[in-house]
Design an enzyme around this catalytic site. Structure first.
Site, mmCIF file in Angstrom:
data_model
loop_
_atom_site.group_PDB
_atom_site.id
_atom_site.type_symbol
_atom_site.label_atom_id
_atom_site.label_comp_id
_atom_site.label_asym_id
_atom_site.label_seq_id
_atom_site.Cartn_x
_atom_site.Cartn_y
_atom_site.Cartn_z
ATOM 1 N N THR A 105 53.227 -21.620 23.176
ATOM 2 C CA THR A 105 53.453 -22.230 24.487
ATOM 3 C C THR A 105 52.152 -22.687 25.137
ATOM 4 O O THR A 105 51.062 -22.264 24.751
ATOM 5 C CB THR A 105 54.170 -21.240 25.432
ATOM 6 O OG1 THR A 105 53.333 -20.105 25.653
ATOM 7 C CG2 THR A 105 55.498 -20.794 24.848
ATOM 8 N N ASP A 106 52.298 -23.549 26.137
ATOM 9 C CA ASP A 106 51.136 -23.982 26.913
ATOM 10 C C ASP A 106 51.176 -23.311 28.284
ATOM 11 O O ASP A 106 51.984 -22.414 28.529
ATOM 12 C CB ASP A 106 51.085 -25.512 27.016
ATOM 13 C CG ASP A 106 52.287 -26.119 27.717
ATOM 14 O OD1 ASP A 106 53.025 -25.389 28.419
ATOM 15 O OD2 ASP A 106 52.496 -27.331 27.566
ATOM 16 N N PHE A 107 50.339 -23.747 29.192
ATOM 17 C CA PHE A 107 50.227 -23.108 30.506
ATOM 18 C C PHE A 107 51.522 -23.146 31.306
ATOM 19 O O PHE A 107 51.743 -22.340 32.200
ATOM 20 C CB PHE A 107 49.093 -23.751 31.323
ATOM 21 C CG PHE A 107 49.396 -25.161 31.744
ATOM 22 C CD1 PHE A 107 49.970 -25.416 32.988
ATOM 23 C CD2 PHE A 107 49.120 -26.232 30.913
ATOM 24 C CE1 PHE A 107 50.270 -26.710 33.379
ATOM 25 C CE2 PHE A 107 49.418 -27.530 31.305
ATOM 26 C CZ PHE A 107 49.990 -27.769 32.538
ATOM 27 N N SER A 108 52.420 -24.073 30.971
ATOM 28 C CA SER A 108 53.686 -24.198 31.702
ATOM 29 C C SER A 108 54.746 -23.203 31.226
ATOM 30 O O SER A 108 55.784 -23.075 31.858
ATOM 31 C CB SER A 108 54.231 -25.621 31.553
ATOM 32 O OG SER A 108 54.683 -25.839 30.227
ATOM 33 N N LEU B 204 56.236 -23.631 28.357
ATOM 34 C CA LEU B 204 57.049 -24.397 27.405
ATOM 35 C C LEU B 204 56.300 -24.502 26.076
ATOM 36 O O LEU B 204 55.074 -24.421 26.031
ATOM 37 C CB LEU B 204 57.324 -25.800 27.941
ATOM 38 C CG LEU B 204 58.017 -25.885 29.299
ATOM 39 C CD1 LEU B 204 58.115 -27.339 29.743
ATOM 40 C CD2 LEU B 204 59.380 -25.240 29.247
#
Length: 149
Positions: A28-31, A33
């Site tokens: 996942t990334d910072f969001s 997602l």
């Protein structure tokens, strides 16, 4: 088959291959997602385990005859339909649309339950160990064409 009653390489079905994968924090990334490039990893695992379940060992193909045989991604079209999140259980579905000549066309999907997240069409070039195009052996092409249900 593992002692747990399932294969970590997924399973062949009448429509192709099915591989179940969990989304981890690293995907996942910072969001929160799944980062778009991580889907390429899931798709690659699906293709690799599809071949493995068919009995095709890629590292053996390169030395199978005097010419060698290697699969490389030539082109990929990806439609991002809906995002995946950490801890989602994803199913990577792979089936062969075409196998012959010096290429294969594979269709792949990534689903969460009944929700389509990713649809991909992958064109695989068949080359020899020196990087030149070569024909896919007929027996291998037949093996790749599992009848759809």
């Amino acid at each position: 088959m593992a002692e747990h009653g399932f294969s970590i390489s997924g399973e062949l079905t009448e429509a192709g291959h099915r591989l179940v994968q969990r989304v981890y924090y690293e995907d996942t990334d910072f969001s929160g997602l799944v980062y778009h490039a991580r889907y390429l990893h899931f798709l690659e695992r699906g293709r690799t385990d599809y071949l493995r379940c068919l009995g095709v060992e890629q590292r053996e193909l390169v030395n199978a005859d005097e010419e060698g045989l290697v699969f490389v991604v030539h082109r990929m079209e990806i439609d991002f339909k809906s995002p995946a999140r950490m801890d989602d259980i994803l199913t990577v579905i792979t089936h062969t649309e075409k196998a012959g000549g010096a290429k294969m066309v594979l269709n792949q999907e990534i689903r969460r339950d009944d929700t389509l997240l990713i649809a991909a069409k992958v064109i695989i070039a068949v080359i020899n160990a020196k990087g030149r195009p070569r024909r896919l052996p007929e027996a291998l092409a037949r093996q790749m064409l599992i009848p759809e249900s």
